[in-house]
Design a protein around this motif. Structure first.
Motif, mmCIF file in Angstrom:
data_model
loop_
_atom_site.group_PDB
_atom_site.id
_atom_site.type_symbol
_atom_site.label_atom_id
_atom_site.label_comp_id
_atom_site.label_asym_id
_atom_site.label_seq_id
_atom_site.Cartn_x
_atom_site.Cartn_y
_atom_site.Cartn_z
ATOM 1 N N TYR A 140 40.591 20.061 85.334
ATOM 2 C CA TYR A 140 41.919 20.329 85.881
ATOM 3 C C TYR A 140 42.983 19.905 84.872
ATOM 4 O O TYR A 140 42.769 18.966 84.100
ATOM 5 N N PRO A 141 44.117 20.590 84.869
ATOM 6 C CA PRO A 141 45.145 20.319 83.863
ATOM 7 C C PRO A 141 45.576 18.847 83.776
ATOM 8 O O PRO A 141 45.946 18.379 82.716
ATOM 9 N N ARG A 142 45.500 18.124 84.915
ATOM 10 C CA ARG A 142 46.039 16.763 84.884
ATOM 11 C C ARG A 142 45.294 15.831 83.918
ATOM 12 O O ARG A 142 45.840 14.803 83.538
ATOM 13 N N VAL A 143 44.053 16.186 83.559
ATOM 14 C CA VAL A 143 43.324 15.305 82.649
ATOM 15 C C VAL A 143 43.611 15.607 81.180
ATOM 16 O O VAL A 143 43.150 14.901 80.298
ATOM 17 N N LEU A 144 44.375 16.663 80.913
ATOM 18 C CA LEU A 144 44.643 17.043 79.526
ATOM 19 C C LEU A 144 45.916 16.386 78.988
ATOM 20 O O LEU A 144 46.859 16.147 79.734
ATOM 21 N N SER A 145 45.936 16.129 77.686
ATOM 22 C CA SER A 145 47.126 15.570 77.055
ATOM 23 C C SER A 145 48.166 16.679 76.862
ATOM 24 O O SER A 145 47.858 17.859 76.979
ATOM 25 N N GLY A 146 49.393 16.265 76.555
ATOM 26 C CA GLY A 146 50.472 17.236 76.369
ATOM 27 C C GLY A 146 50.143 18.295 75.331
ATOM 28 O O GLY A 146 50.375 19.485 75.538
ATOM 29 N N GLY A 147 49.564 17.875 74.196
ATOM 30 C CA GLY A 147 49.209 18.824 73.145
ATOM 31 C C GLY A 147 48.144 19.807 73.607
ATOM 32 O O GLY A 147 48.244 21.014 73.375
#
Lengths: 265, 259
Positions: A140-147
């Protein structure tokens, strides 16, 4: 100008004399003052301009969210003024749906852009692997860093079948170091897979590093104040920064923006 | 498992407080010499409950049936209503005050009206529950439908999403979290409203059983019914929380502190 266009082939975008005012019956503040620009097929064009110079409005007009008071928009040679669905888009915030996985998000956008489900799935898998993000496909997107989020967001725009990509301050929310990495990364992907791009940015260096042409906007109402053809070949790298032409162009563009801001005060 | 340990750590203080209260109650009645027709002790209530268990369960079954029908019907109606108010332009501003109005009429007044119109059967009671249950669901869902991040909305408009796809793909999934907050409130309301509905006009269900018990000077029976009602309420609330957990997997566990 025409010679340049012919050399690059068909034109991906032509914005012709676009005016846009807000307020009562368009009599209020004029934001776009008869703005014209073109992006050739496979060309990377950047727009730099002072804050509040109507770049957001320009993108809304090109995307069909706003109708111009005057003038028209042609995408791929077709008149598309006020029509949606002719562009792919990468916003400043990744705008990934939190309840879909990375792959799910990309597939959904492709489906909305008119790609059929199975093709969307295949393409998504193939590209996530190609850019080394396959391990995040089901995250899910929440585990990804901004980059990482912006990489996904860029990929989502790149895979859409529309010829023209609008990138709206895509790295504006990232820290300086990540931003540099992302510019390099985007450039390498784009150079292997050329699309027509219109990029809005606040960073002159970013514009110089990435684009074939730079349009400097003036503020309120916005028109193209000056146009620069970036003389560097491709592939490019950070080595560009030590090129005297890089600094000279940077100074000239900076001077224009500064003059505009001082006029406005 | 870490989460299990967390649950125990969070669960023991309220359990301890509850046990303490019951102990005080028991002590006050037995040691303080309170007459058992005035206030039965917890043990007496449990004993009485065991004695009339089959009858108690019969009434519980009627209440459960009414509650579930009303809760499901009301929530479904509430959800559909929210979708309609959201999708049809102008309807929201027009009808919203009316919805609020529907909640201002006391349940205790609606019940006899429905009874007059529809008699003493199952239908008027279900309708009463629906009137009570739909509102939290509608308000919460409506809030959810209109509140997705403007950035998300802008992105999808830019790539040319249609109104329906915006609804199904962006607004509705976003509203699910809100929907569940509404469902939790409705779940609690539904059991209580079922009791009121039964109190006002039937001979079946825990509400009626309670009324008869208290009127017949059998407070221990009445209290037994109260215990069952509390248990039902908690169970229904728990079911909604469980459904929420299954449904919303993508969210970090931020709800944990709220329950």
């Amino acid at each position: 100008m025409n010679g340049h266009l012919e050399a690059l082939g068909r034109e991906a975008l032509r914005v012709q004399g676009v005016r846009k005012s807000f307020g009562k019956r368009g009599a209020g503040k004029e934001v776009l003052g008869g703005l014209s620009l073109t992006v050739a097929d496979g060309e990377f064009v950047s727009i730099v301009g002072p804050s509040g110079s109507g770049k957001t409005t320009l993108f809304k007009v090109i995307g069909g969210l706003e109708r111009p008071s005057e003038g028209d928009v042609r995408i791929g040679g077709k008149l598309t003024t006020g029509e949606r669905g002719h562009i792919s888009y990468m916003p400043q915030q990744s705008a990934l749906l939190p309840w879909l996985t990375v792959a799910g998000n990309i597939e959904l956008s492709l489906a909305i852009s008119g790609v059929d489900r199975r093709a969307a799935k295949e393409k998504t898998n193939e590209w996530l692997e190609r850019i080394g993000l396959q391990e995040y496909a089901d995250a899910y997107p929440r585990v990804l860093s901004g980059g990482m989020l912006q990489r996904v967001s860029f990929l989502r725009a790149l895979l859409a079948p529309q010829r023209l990509m609008l990138l709206d301050e895509p790295f504006g929310a990232l820290d300086a170091l990540t931003r540099l990495q992302m510019q390099q990364w985007l450039m390498s992907i784009w150079e292997q897979n050329r699309r027509s791009v219109l990029l809005v940015t606040h960073s002159i260096e970013e514009a110089l590093l990435l684009s074939d042409r730079i349009l400097v906007l003036s503020s309120s109402p916005a028109v193209v104040r000056e146009e620069f053809t970036v003389p560097f070949g491709r592939p490019r790298s950070e080595a560009l920064w030590t090129d005297p032409r890089f600094n000279e162009l940077k100074q000239r563009i900076y001077g224009l923006l500064k003059a505009d801001m001082e006029e406005g005060e | 498992m870490a989460s299990k340990k967390g649950f125990l750590a969070k669960a023991w203080p309220p359990i301890a407080v509850l046990a303490g209260l019951l102990a005080c109650w028991q002590a006050a009645v037995t040691l303080g010499g309170v007459a058992d027709w005035l206030l039965p002790s917890p043990l007496a209530i449990v004993q009485e409950a065991a004695r009339v268990w089959p009858r108690l369960m019969e009434h519980t079954e009627a209440t459960v049936r009414l509650t579930l029908a009303g809760f499901a019907g009301g929530s479904a109606a509430g959800f559909v209503l929210a979708a309609l108010l959201h999708l049809i332009p102008g309807l929201r501003t027009g009808a919203y005050p009316l919805l609020v109005l529907s909640q201002n009429v006391p349940v205790i007044a609606i019940a006899p009206i429905l009874t007059m119109l529809l008699g003493y059967g199952f239908l008027p009671k279900v309708l009463l529950l629906m009137v009570v249950c739909f509102f939290p669901v509608t308000v919460a869902t409506l809030g959810g439908l209109s509140s997705p991040d403007p950035q998300l909305r802008h992105y999808f408009q830019m790539i040319g999403i249609g109104k329906w796809q915006m609804f199904w793909r962006v607004e509705l999934p976003h509203a699910i979290v809100h929907l569940f907050s509404g469902l939790k409130i409705s779940a609690s309301y539904s059991v209580l409203s079922a009791i009121v509905a039964e109190w006002l006009g039937t001979n079946k269900g825990l509400g009626a059983f309670m009324l008869l018990s208290f009127k017949g000077f059998m407070p221990d029976r009445g209290y037994a019914a109260v215990f069952v009602i509390v248990a039902l309420s908690l169970a229904l609330f728990g079911l909604v929380v469980l459904a929420e957990r299954c449904f919303i997997r993508w969210q970090p566990e931020k709800e944990a502190g709220k329950e």
